[in-house]
Write a protein that holds these residues in place. Structure first.
Motif, mmCIF file in Angstrom:
data_model
loop_
_atom_site.group_PDB
_atom_site.id
_atom_site.type_symbol
_atom_site.label_atom_id
_atom_site.label_comp_id
_atom_site.label_asym_id
_atom_site.label_seq_id
_atom_site.Cartn_x
_atom_site.Cartn_y
_atom_site.Cartn_z
ATOM 1 N N ALA B 24 -60.990 -2.758 -26.323
ATOM 2 C CA ALA B 24 -62.052 -3.445 -27.072
ATOM 3 C C ALA B 24 -62.260 -2.745 -28.410
ATOM 4 C CB ALA B 24 -63.336 -3.455 -26.245
ATOM 5 N N ALA B 28 -62.199 -4.418 -32.044
ATOM 6 C CA ALA B 28 -63.318 -4.294 -32.979
ATOM 7 C C ALA B 28 -62.819 -3.779 -34.333
ATOM 8 C CB ALA B 28 -64.388 -3.354 -32.401
ATOM 9 N N ALA B 54 -67.994 -1.707 -28.364
ATOM 10 C CA ALA B 54 -66.601 -1.782 -27.884
ATOM 11 C C ALA B 54 -66.315 -0.620 -26.937
ATOM 12 C CB ALA B 54 -65.642 -1.769 -29.070
ATOM 13 N N ASP B 58 -65.078 -0.856 -23.149
ATOM 14 C CA ASP B 58 -63.884 -0.162 -22.640
ATOM 15 C C ASP B 58 -64.239 0.729 -21.444
ATOM 16 O OD1 ASP B 58 -62.009 -1.268 -24.380
ATOM 17 O OD2 ASP B 58 -62.435 0.204 -25.958
ATOM 18 N N GLY B 72 -65.396 -7.504 -24.206
ATOM 19 C CA GLY B 72 -64.659 -6.771 -25.231
ATOM 20 C C GLY B 72 -64.242 -7.598 -26.433
ATOM 21 N N PRO B 74 -64.660 -9.423 -29.972
ATOM 22 C CA PRO B 74 -65.522 -9.345 -31.158
ATOM 23 C C PRO B 74 -66.090 -10.728 -31.494
ATOM 24 C CG PRO B 74 -63.334 -8.412 -31.585
ATOM 25 C CD PRO B 74 -63.249 -9.172 -30.297
ATOM 26 N N VAL B 116 -68.738 -8.195 -28.186
ATOM 27 C CA VAL B 116 -68.978 -7.094 -29.129
ATOM 28 C C VAL B 116 -69.376 -7.702 -30.478
ATOM 29 C CG1 VAL B 116 -67.874 -5.219 -30.411
ATOM 30 C CG2 VAL B 116 -67.374 -5.556 -27.958
#
Lengths: 433, 433
Positions: B24, B28, B54, B58, B72, B74, B116
């Motif tokens: 993630a 990001a 993020a 994770d 995760g 964006p 995220v």
């Protein structure tokens, strides 16, 4: 003030009809003879129709078919409510020559209950006014002083009952149009909860505020008529005679303050209620909310008519329609939210008290045409105590409470929808009919 | 147009995250690196917040706690929707420095689904415009041609997705504000039925018309995001991976006519639907009804602000607010009745057809600032095909259908509330994602 029906209750009339002392035809003739043209209460008198209906009532009675407490009773109907075959002018040149083909739903109830319609009573033009002195038919005059207004908009209905031409009349009440002329003319007026008596066939003023109501000589007669109409709605033609309502311990009452009232009027109407708890409501704020909603709905009905034929309106009513049409939509949206908040506030009050008691009108009847009063313009002053109960759709009853310099003053009772029996019980505090 | 997320579906991203190919945090960073300042899609980028979120995603993944298909991933959020701690400016100088303390309800759903948040996307001021080029942040530019407008009001959300800075963005849609910029920027945009995604914490434009919606690279990704948000609403933190929707026999579709459309746009968007039955609706009348209701509700929100600090508005939006404030209440009342009539008409149409198909926008993206178009003023032209479905609260999906001289054109699908699955099935007619 010397018409046949002054001081005669529906109970007395019913007993007289049942005992054979009077016939319905006799009562119809007494009604026709009692109409005083000088009051300008009637826009149309239907002598032949009244006689025919009375003969039918007598014929039914002759074979023992009684329709209930309104059987054979002469009634008048506000000139805003369709009666098949009678001119219905809405107090306006716009409806000159208008003759509806069908009865309004409330008129069907009246006929089902056996009542005898003697004519149409003058309304403030389009019912849009609380003074009763602005109509294509001219001003209705107060039976207690002909230089004074009757109040409105059910002006002729109040004057007709007060002068004894009929014991009962139908009116409509959007901001007080039954209760105000009742108070100013010294009779009783009852506005049921919103939606209980049907408005089909009644010319709309403001749909979410419009009510059909009754005017009679006493609270007890309003109760009798209201129950007969409701019974007729449930089972047409099957109304039963009414007994007395149970009194029990009597309702818990509170006196309401919150708008200006003439000190002499207050002295008269509050006298029997000196010991009550006092509650305060912001009636001026409720009036502002009422006006925003009423204005939106009035303009919805009238805007094209005012554009197309402004000259057919009475100038004062045209001015009000044009002002109403300028109410912004955002103001209306806020008024809807305000209405919800007031409904919650009053519901909380009606948890603690069964009946709210207050003046029906802030001032005695002003002279015909007068527009400035002690608390500002007369028309809004007249609705200040009544319009909140249209805003909230609550049942409200105005009862004569005495006089100020010979002019009647009315006391008003308000309660929860469905609890209106408590209003009639409360009214017995004022006087026994 | 060369951001990391161009052409990458949520399914691909989810597979990459689950297989360990990507973290993630990596996604990001790719989002942050893909933001193209020249498009002016973002009003605020929250690099540190995105990295922290993020890392949490994770960490959860590391212990096998998957929140579903948005875990995760964006996302960007329109600058009209409260995100705790991030500046939320409504595209207006009125809200300079405004930093909400709490997440909007839809943002809570987004976080519960594991997304995220990388930043806030530019909105047309107060979301009151379909062009996306009037904001205190300046105009959003179309990734397909920077001299062109993005469409609006969820302008930055569409440009951010189209340019590959994020695979998903939240927008709001009151008259087409998700679907129009989606169509003009060549991405998919979905407006759920009214009331399904919560609007708490979203600055109101017009309460009875406001919807939260999603923008993504494809109809399938809109579906995935919508279902994940709904699942999060039902059981926060418990979203499940989505399988393919059943196709079955496919929905019965009809092509809708009723408003002007550029012939080249129609050629592109109608091509896959040549054989459909054709139905006609008076979309211009529906637009008029929409405008009356929207104007009333917009003025309700803005009238004091426009009185107190007119200089803080963009001039075009101030003019619209002032015009809206003049909408008469009686016009609003009629619009409510018209809305009921249109709802009945369209409900009847949706008895015969499962999905109505039509253009999403009548014209390709005009130049930034352009206000006159082939069918009259650009702003009402842009909402002509979308605002009827806000008026009726029906689910509607805009999907890229091809290009006209390099500029995207979108096709729109509309169905009954609750039947939105059919929209995503219908979208497969256009292209397989």
């Amino acid at each position: 003030m010397n018409g046949f029906f002054v001081g005669r209750s529906l109970a007395e009339l019913g007993a007289g009809l049942r005992s054979g002392r009077w016939s319905a035809l006799f009562l119809a003739e007494r009604a026709l003879a009692s109409i005083d043209p000088g009051l300008n209460a009637f826009s149309h008198v239907d002598a032949e129709g009244a006689r025919a209906a009375a003969r039918r009532a007598d014929e039914e009675a002759g074979r023992g078919a009684w329709r209930g407490p309104l059987h054979g009773v002469p009634v008048a109907v506000k000139d805003l409510i369709d009666v098949a075959g009678l001119p219905c002018g809405m107090g306006s040149a716009h409806f000159a020559g208008n003759v509806p083909e069908r009865d309004a739903a409330c008129v069907r109830l009246l006929r089902a209950a056996g009542a005898v319609i003697v004519g149409m009573t003058v309304t403030h033009e389009f019912a849009y006014g609380s003074t009763g002195d602005v109509s294509v038919n001219g001003p209705v005059r107060n039976p207690h002083d002909r230089s004074r207004m009757s109040g409105g908009s059910s002006a002729g209905s109040a004057a007709a009952v007060a002068s004894g031409a009929v014991p009962l009349a139908l009116g409509t009440d959007t901001g007080g149009s039954v209760r105000i002329p009742a108070a100013l003319c010294g009779v009783a007026g009852f506005k049921p909860p919103h939606g209980v008596l049907p408005v089909d066939g009644v010319f709309p003023l403001s749909v979410s505020l419009d009510h059909v109501g009754v005017l009679a000589g006493s609270a007890e007669d309003c109760r009798t008529a209201y129950r007969a109409l409701r019974d007729a709605a449930d089972a047409p033609g099957a109304g039963a005679p009414e007994g007395d309502a149970p009194v029990g311990d009597g309702p818990r009452m509170a006196w309401v303050e919150g708008a200006p009232v003439d000190a002499r009027v207050e002295g008269v109407v509050r006298a029997p209620f000196k010991g009550l708890a006092v509650e305060r409501l912001d009636l001026a704020a409720m009036w502002r909310t009422f006006v925003a909603i009423q204005s939106a709905e009035v303009a919805d009905v009238h805007v094209e008519r005012a554009e197309r034929a402004p000259e057919l309106y009475q100038p004062e009513v045209l001015g009000r329609v044009r002002t109403a049409a300028e109410t912004p939509a955002w103001r209306y949206l806020r008024a809807l939210r305000e209405r919800e908040a007031f409904a919650a506030e009053v519901a909380a009050l009606l948890e603690r008290h069964d009946v709210l008691v207050m003046p029906a009108a802030a001032i005695p009847a002003p002279p015909v045409g007068e527009r400035e009063g002690p608390f500002g313009p007369v028309p809004p002053t007249l609705i200040s105590w009544t319009c909140p109960w249209n805003l909230l759709g609550l049942p409200a009853l105005s009862v004569p409470a005495g006089t100020v310099d010979g002019l009647p003053a009315g006391v008003q009772f308000v309660t929860r929808a469905g609890a209106e029996e408590a209003l009639f019980t409360a009214a017995r505090t004022v006087r026994r009919d």
